[in-house]
Design an enzyme around this catalytic site. Sequence first.
Site: not given
Length: 267
Positions: A46-47, A85, A115, A117, A184
């Site tokens: 999502d970056s 993501d 993925k 978070e 991270e």
Amino acid sequence: MKKATTILDIQKMKAEGEKISMLTCYDYPTARIMDDCGIDMILIGDSVGVVYAGYDNTLPVTMEDMIYHTRAVVRAQPKALVVADMPFLSYQTDMVSARLNAGRLIKEGGAAAVKIEGGVNVAPVIEAITSMDIPVVAHIGLTPQSLHRMGGYRVQGRNNEQAEKLLADARAVESAGAFAVVLEGIPAALAARITSESGIPTIGIGAGPSCDGQVLVIHDILGLCEKYAPKFVKRYADLKPVIAQAISSYIQEVKEGAFPTEGNSFN
């Protein structure tokens, strides 16, 4: 010809002590280049919202954004394991939405895994998604979707309380069924401990050299990001001036009438 990489291959790499390489990717031509180079895992992060769309953070990224870019990468038919993501609000509101959105990234996007978070707080979500036979990569430590709660992009786990929380997060996501976990922005010593205690591969980003693998944003390693690059980034090329020179040369030749030439024209 190299066969497609599976989650079993990634887990085997940890068992055999082979480091895992992972980069973000958002488009077809870059995916082709990465795969030709032999990358192990590709992350459609999502970056993309920051490096591609110019947002200040990843929060505005939508499911439609993620599906679009995942499709573009998958069209390159990479042998690398493709992970997409799950963007903000795609899994936090309720379990039905989480399962549906994970399924969309697999069915519509073509990803092999998703993925998510979070740690203990998202363990039930990971369990629900993996119960659908969708592989999940967890992501703990500095989680960009939580930047407001964390007060910005700050290293996590520097005090004992935070470290114990991250150890609990790592255990929780593994127990919930994640096949790998991104670490991270955490101290290298803590990442080393999590890696040694974890039965699943750890992929570090700003987490030191002891993780089972590493991931970085492709624009960062190519020198294409306008914004500040964090300490953990290593720039392997500086392509911005190369691209700028090519564009400037094109503009100059157009202005001077030097392009197109006869060789660029049809008879």
